[in-house]
Design a protein around this motif. Sequence first.
Motif, short mmCIF file in Angstrom:
data_model
loop_
_atom_site.label_atom_id
_atom_site.label_comp_id
_atom_site.label_asym_id
_atom_site.label_seq_id
_atom_site.Cartn_x
_atom_site.Cartn_y
_atom_site.Cartn_z
N ASN A 136 0.87 -1.42 -0.29
CA ASN A 136 -0.30 0.49 0.22
C ASN A 136 0.83 1.16 0.15
O ASN A 136 1.61 1.13 0.13
CB ASN A 136 -0.81 0.51 1.08
N HIS A 137 0.19 1.66 -0.68
CA HIS A 137 1.12 3.42 -0.11
C HIS A 137 -0.21 4.82 0.22
O HIS A 137 -1.86 4.68 -0.15
CB HIS A 137 1.51 4.07 -1.96
N THR A 138 0.82 5.85 0.77
CA THR A 138 -0.11 6.79 1.51
C THR A 138 0.61 7.99 1.22
O THR A 138 1.98 8.28 1.18
CB THR A 138 -0.20 6.56 3.03
N THR A 139 0.00 9.09 0.95
CA THR A 139 0.12 10.40 0.89
C THR A 139 -1.57 11.51 1.24
O THR A 139 -2.69 11.15 1.27
CB THR A 139 -0.54 10.94 -1.17
N MET A 140 -0.20 11.58 2.38
CA MET A 140 -1.20 12.25 3.40
C MET A 140 -1.18 13.78 3.75
O MET A 140 0.01 13.86 3.80
CB MET A 140 -1.71 11.35 4.62
N PHE A 141 -2.45 14.89 4.23
CA PHE A 141 -2.56 16.58 3.87
C PHE A 141 -2.46 16.41 5.10
O PHE A 141 -3.93 15.63 5.69
CB PHE A 141 -1.78 17.04 2.90
N THR A 142 -2.41 16.62 6.54
CA THR A 142 -2.51 17.46 7.83
C THR A 142 -2.70 18.80 7.89
O THR A 142 -1.76 19.07 7.68
CB THR A 142 -1.99 16.50 8.46
N VAL A 143 -3.67 19.53 8.58
CA VAL A 143 -3.74 20.61 9.10
C VAL A 143 -4.97 20.78 10.87
O VAL A 143 -5.06 19.90 10.45
CB VAL A 143 -4.09 21.80 8.01
N GLY A 144 -4.52 21.29 11.06
CA GLY A 144 -4.68 20.77 12.75
C GLY A 144 -4.60 22.36 13.60
O GLY A 144 -3.00 23.18 13.70
N VAL A 145 -5.21 22.31 14.63
CA VAL A 145 -4.84 22.72 16.18
C VAL A 145 -4.65 21.72 17.20
O VAL A 145 -5.05 20.91 17.35
CB VAL A 145 -5.73 24.15 16.21
N ARG A 146 -3.25 22.62 18.57
CA ARG A 146 -3.44 21.30 19.41
C ARG A 146 -3.59 22.84 20.63
O ARG A 146 -2.60 24.09 20.13
CB ARG A 146 -2.90 21.05 19.79
N LEU A 147 -3.89 22.28 21.43
CA LEU A 147 -3.89 23.43 22.84
C LEU A 147 -3.30 22.55 24.05
O LEU A 147 -4.40 21.84 24.06
CB LEU A 147 -4.76 23.86 23.15
#
Length: 566
Positions: A546-557
């Motif tokens: 398998n192959h994965t291309t993943m884009f992620t955005v987030g906010v954390r406190l």
Amino acid sequence: MQFKKTTISWLIFILPLFTTAQSTALPQGYKQSHLLDRLEILLQDNPDLNFSAQRPFTRKMAVKAAELADSLDKTHPYDDFYHLSEVDKHNIQDLLMNNSEWVSGDKSSFASKKPLWNTFYTSKADFLQVNEKDFFFSVNPVIQQQQSIEAGNNERLFLNSKGLTARGLIDGKVGFDFYLTDNQERAPLFVQNRVNEFQAVPGAGYFKAFKRTAYDYFDGRGSVYFNSGKHISFQFGYDKNFIGDGYRSLFLSDFSNSYLFLKIDTRIWKLKYENIFMELTNQYNRTGADFLLPKKYASLHHLSINATPWLNIGLFESVVFGRRDHYDFTYLNPVIFLRSAEIQNGSPDKASVGLDFKTNIGHRAQIYGQLLINEFVLSEIAHYSNGWWGNKQGLQLGAKFINVFNIHNLDLQTEMNLVRPFTYAHSDSVSNYTNYNQPLAHPLGANFDEFIAIANYQPTHQLQFQGKIIYYRQGLDSAGENFGSNIFLDYDTRPRDYGFKIGSGMPANCINVSGTASYELKENLFIDASLMYRNYSVSGNPTLSNHTTMFTVGVRLNAFRREYDY
């Protein structure tokens, strides 16, 4: 249950003996962990930081090291060895502010200019802080919202976490902390495949299905800390530990779920001795209904010595065992060699020993390593090429470099990990080196070699970049035969005794490349963006590839980033 009763009895006996202030520990994924790595190399011969293989750090020790580095920078302004960049100076002040109960100097800069209702955020670092003569307490919300897009996956990936974290100190002698979050997560497809195979969400415990392909789980951790005399400290908690200086650990990592433990740290002269007595969750099969999970136990010792001001050497030993309804008191002795105790019991359990080292070089680099031995037969070692199945060893070698190319706060780390087949496995499903259907050490289990390269760059105090390359090859089980990669399988199911090497079985190769940018908008409030590419190929079996291309955005406190780094 017997382990809990025994531990509580110990606490009742020991609690009256505490006499000195006891610090809580820095949380997993603490934002200034990399700063402490930098300071360890920069200071080179700091006796506290040189014991960094035993993690997490205590807040008291981190503050002590940060204050020392700040003092040396001011008293040696023309000495490049102790020079701090502007980013380092800001990070040190940030570390002090977030651990203010142990700061010895001026704290006026930590106060907020506009606290909310004169009650909340009186300190920039804490939502609510109480700092009285005999009582310190801080509490903060934990929030993480993360959204991801994975190529070829029509479902939205997400991580939704919310909860509280708090810590406190009573009479300057007893510390406590907790971290509680409720989490919903839909991970990338390769993680979902892993969850389906092992019936466990990596790093988490009991979980329930959520929206068909997502998971709902609770992460609850907490500890009580106290001292007995000047040199011995205790932690009784439900949390994670880590032994090692690398990105991975072949001894004990924080990859699995939390567990109940009693930890005794003895620090005297040039020695630090750590004992961890653990209650773990045995291998199990999910039935879909609520049921009592089976238990097993472990005892770990790690002794390290600052052999020279710049060289630390350690000795590790562990034993994992299962007894019906009770703890084996043989392994409670904190000074006896665990392997000898295991032999006296008839050698039924999983015993391991290891060596580790770390050396700081020229205030700019560090070399570290681990050697794990599950079994040692000299005659078979002498004929290593025969590939005897019982040669169950692991090796780690790594290096860290700071201020590479004389660029402030550009740091590199390289690491190699090798683990032979059947390492961490045992002749039964109880005593293998696992917890909650997850490895206690390396997330890949066994029968692999791995190369890791990490670059960290922090151009300003608010902005950080990280690039990471992980490549590994592993031999998988083939045609129903056990080739030693799956540490949950009994090693007695192996097809033969000889002819095993790293990669035996069905060859699998994986490369995982990721880049992350983090911006600290407000104190402990981060905005993250990351891109990950992962390609996993299995020779002769494309259905497993398998192959994965993943884009992620987030906010954390007040939360640490979730990593999919395997």
